[in-house]
Design a protein around this motif. Structure first.
Motif, PDB file in Angstrom:
ATOM      1  N   ARG A  19       0.832  -1.209   0.000  1.00  0.00           N
ATOM      2  CA  ARG A  19       0.000   0.000   0.000  1.00  0.00           C
ATOM      3  C   ARG A  19       0.868   1.262   0.000  1.00  0.00           C
ATOM      4  NH1 ARG A  19      -1.426   3.651   3.476  1.00  0.00           N
ATOM      5  NH2 ARG A  19      -0.376   2.613   5.216  1.00  0.00           N
ATOM      6  N   ILE A  20       1.886   1.275   0.838  1.00  0.00           N
ATOM      7  CA  ILE A  20       2.753   2.450   0.939  1.00  0.00           C
ATOM      8  C   ILE A  20       3.561   2.650  -0.340  1.00  0.00           C
ATOM      9  CG2 ILE A  20       4.721   3.453   2.167  1.00  0.00           C
ATOM     10  CD1 ILE A  20       3.729   1.856   4.653  1.00  0.00           C
ATOM     11  N   LEU A  21       4.147   1.575  -0.844  1.00  0.00           N
ATOM     12  CA  LEU A  21       5.025   1.706  -2.003  1.00  0.00           C
ATOM     13  C   LEU A  21       4.255   2.061  -3.269  1.00  0.00           C
ATOM     14  CD1 LEU A  21       7.583  -1.158  -1.336  1.00  0.00           C
ATOM     15  CD2 LEU A  21       7.792   1.288  -0.870  1.00  0.00           C
ATOM     16  N   ARG A  22       3.041   1.582  -3.385  1.00  0.00           N
ATOM     17  CA  ARG A  22       2.225   1.990  -4.533  1.00  0.00           C
ATOM     18  C   ARG A  22       1.921   3.486  -4.477  1.00  0.00           C
ATOM     19  NH1 ARG A  22      -2.259  -2.852  -5.545  1.00  0.00           N
ATOM     20  NH2 ARG A  22      -0.879  -4.162  -6.823  1.00  0.00           N
ATOM     21  N   ALA A  23       1.720   3.996  -3.274  1.00  0.00           N
ATOM     22  CA  ALA A  23       1.439   5.423  -3.120  1.00  0.00           C
ATOM     23  C   ALA A  23       2.678   6.273  -3.396  1.00  0.00           C
ATOM     24  CB  ALA A  23       0.916   5.704  -1.716  1.00  0.00           C
ATOM     25  N   ARG A  24       3.861   5.739  -3.067  1.00  0.00           N
ATOM     26  CA  ARG A  24       5.105   6.502  -3.223  1.00  0.00           C
ATOM     27  C   ARG A  24       5.732   6.335  -4.606  1.00  0.00           C
ATOM     28  NH1 ARG A  24       3.275   8.609   0.530  1.00  0.00           N
ATOM     29  NH2 ARG A  24       3.976   8.578   2.704  1.00  0.00           N
ATOM     30  N   TYR A  25       5.381   5.284  -5.301  1.00  0.00           N
ATOM     31  CA  TYR A  25       6.016   4.971  -6.586  1.00  0.00           C
ATOM     32  C   TYR A  25       5.757   6.072  -7.609  1.00  0.00           C
ATOM     33  CZ  TYR A  25       7.216   2.252 -10.788  1.00  0.00           C
ATOM     34  OH  TYR A  25       7.767   1.802 -11.957  1.00  0.00           O
ATOM     35  N   GLY A  26       6.824   6.517  -8.257  1.00  0.00           N
ATOM     36  CA  GLY A  26       6.694   7.541  -9.281  1.00  0.00           C
ATOM     37  C   GLY A  26       6.770   8.956  -8.762  1.00  0.00           C
ATOM     38  N   SER A  27       6.801   9.128  -7.435  1.00  0.00           N
ATOM     39  CA  SER A  27       6.903  10.475  -6.874  1.00  0.00           C
ATOM     40  C   SER A  27       8.365  10.902  -6.809  1.00  0.00           C
ATOM     41  CB  SER A  27       6.275  10.516  -5.477  1.00  0.00           C
ATOM     42  OG  SER A  27       6.923   9.613  -4.606  1.00  0.00           O
ATOM     43  N   ASN A  28       8.584  12.168  -6.635  1.00  0.00           N
ATOM     44  CA  ASN A  28       9.948  12.703  -6.609  1.00  0.00           C
ATOM     45  C   ASN A  28      10.498  12.668  -5.183  1.00  0.00           C
ATOM     46  OD1 ASN A  28      10.054  13.343  -9.396  1.00  0.00           O
ATOM     47  ND2 ASN A  28       8.805  15.156  -9.005  1.00  0.00           N
ATOM     48  N   LEU A  29      10.995  11.500  -4.795  1.00  0.00           N
ATOM     49  CA  LEU A  29      11.546  11.336  -3.459  1.00  0.00           C
ATOM     50  C   LEU A  29      13.028  11.702  -3.441  1.00  0.00           C
ATOM     51  CD1 LEU A  29       9.957   7.904  -2.505  1.00  0.00           C
ATOM     52  CD2 LEU A  29       9.306  10.136  -1.612  1.00  0.00           C
ATOM     53  N   THR A  30      13.454  12.323  -2.364  1.00  0.00           N
ATOM     54  CA  THR A  30      14.869  12.631  -2.200  1.00  0.00           C
ATOM     55  C   THR A  30      15.655  11.337  -2.020  1.00  0.00           C
ATOM     56  OG1 THR A  30      14.367  14.755  -1.167  1.00  0.00           O
ATOM     57  CG2 THR A  30      16.566  13.847  -0.787  1.00  0.00           C
ATOM     58  N   VAL A  31      16.766  11.233  -2.727  1.00  0.00           N
ATOM     59  CA  VAL A  31      17.609  10.044  -2.656  1.00  0.00           C
ATOM     60  C   VAL A  31      18.881  10.378  -1.894  1.00  0.00           C
ATOM     61  CG1 VAL A  31      18.872   8.302  -3.968  1.00  0.00           C
ATOM     62  CG2 VAL A  31      16.705   9.218  -4.853  1.00  0.00           C
ATOM     63  N   GLU A  32      19.188   9.570  -0.892  1.00  0.00           N
ATOM     64  CA  GLU A  32      20.452   9.687  -0.172  1.00  0.00           C
ATOM     65  C   GLU A  32      21.311   8.474  -0.522  1.00  0.00           C
ATOM     66  OE1 GLU A  32      19.830  10.116   4.007  1.00  0.00           O
ATOM     67  OE2 GLU A  32      18.137  11.496   3.746  1.00  0.00           O
ATOM     68  N   TRP A  33      22.631   8.661  -0.431  1.00  0.00           N
ATOM     69  CA  TRP A  33      23.544   7.558  -0.723  1.00  0.00           C
ATOM     70  C   TRP A  33      24.262   7.149   0.551  1.00  0.00           C
ATOM     71  CZ3 TRP A  33      23.570   5.005  -5.300  1.00  0.00           C
ATOM     72  CH2 TRP A  33      22.828   5.603  -6.329  1.00  0.00           C
ATOM     73  N   LYS A  34      24.148   5.876   0.883  1.00  0.00           N
ATOM     74  CA  LYS A  34      24.744   5.357   2.111  1.00  0.00           C
ATOM     75  C   LYS A  34      26.241   5.099   1.916  1.00  0.00           C
ATOM     76  CE  LYS A  34      21.551   2.081   2.236  1.00  0.00           C
ATOM     77  NZ  LYS A  34      20.700   0.944   2.674  1.00  0.00           N
ATOM     78  N   GLY A  35      26.897   4.733   2.994  1.00  0.00           N
ATOM     79  CA  GLY A  35      28.335   4.513   2.958  1.00  0.00           C
ATOM     80  C   GLY A  35      28.777   3.421   2.010  1.00  0.00           C
TER      81      GLY A  35
END
Length: 254
Positions: A19-35
């Motif tokens: 449910r959550i991922l379908r709602a978030r998919y395709g949106s402009n989410l900020t991407v962080e890069w881990k170590g």
């Protein structure tokens, strides 16, 4: 079915994640890069936080291992393993070949596993001794027994080459009927449901493959490391339909 109560709960966790991922998919989410140079988004963390909260409420005393928030030991001999988005790079690039992985370990061994592909609406799950199921119906690996008739998948040709498997893997790819780079959990899903015969994952963590340790055997296939080591802690993964497992291992061993 063995572990029926635990499975019902785990499936509800997969529903929540979907449910959550379908709602978030395709949106402009900020991407962080881990170590380790892998990406993470708000959606990864949101899903894991919610699943951890529900696990704590429903199964107090169980430990939790998750990609984003690490290991929380419990007082029981059971642990949940969760990867909120296996294939975050695919998620970021609006490619639907990512999923949520959920597994239950008992004394360190997987006894329940789920691969849920939220955008595709596909799910495979299994419990130890209870068989494997694809969207609620029993599923089995394919019966193809030659590389020449097989579909081979991998998580990264570049990484296979860096680890020294390049020439051997290239030779297998040339022999195969078809090769594709459908990596992450989608590749293992394909093998478990009989749509592909081999999936090579050269570098993994426990949360990337914990479900495969029960799903593949219950579907009639085989899961080990690329070196043939059993278990889910060997930092690589090889899923096959069983018929081709030794052939692939021997080829990769040189």
């Amino acid at each position: 079915m063995p572990y029926s109560g635990e499975l019902e709960f785990a499936l509800s966790l997969a529903d929540e994640s979907r449910r959550i991922l379908r709602a978030r998919y395709g949106s402009n989410l900020t991407v962080e890069w881990k170590g380790d140079n892998t990406p993470v988004t708000l959606a990864d963390r949101e899903v894991e936080e919610i699943l951890r909260r529900r696990i704590a409420e429903k199964t107090p005393g169980y430990g939790v291992i998750g990609e984003e928030f690490g290991h929380e030991p419990g007082s029981a001999d059971r642990e949940w393993v969760i990867d909120p988005i296996d294939g975050t790079k695919a998620f970021i690039h609006k490619t639907p070949l990512f999923g949520t992985l959920i597994a239950l370990l008992e004394k360190g061994e997987p006894v329940l596993g789920i691969i849920d592909l939220p955008i595709l609406g596909e799910r495979v799950y299994a419990t130890k001794g209870g068989g494997a199921f694809h969207n609620g119906k029993p599923c089995r690996v394919s019966s193809i027994s030659t590389v020449e008739d097989a579909l081979l998948l991998d998580g990264s040709i570049t990484t296979m080459e860096k680890l020294g498997y390049g020439p051997a893997w290239a030779n297998l790819r040339r022999k195969a009927r078809l090769h594709r780079g459908w990596g992450d959990c989608y590749g293992h899903f394909m093998v478990a449901t009989g749509a592909a015969e081999v999936m090579a994952d050269p570098v993994v963590e426990i949360w990337d493959v914990a479900p495969m340790g029960v799903i593949l055997p219950e579907a009639g296939g085989c899961f080990t490391s690329i070196k043939g080591q059993p278990g889910i802690r060997e930092r690589s993964g090889l899923s096959t339909n069983g018929f081709l497992h030794d052939t692939v291992l021997k080829a990769l061993a040189g």
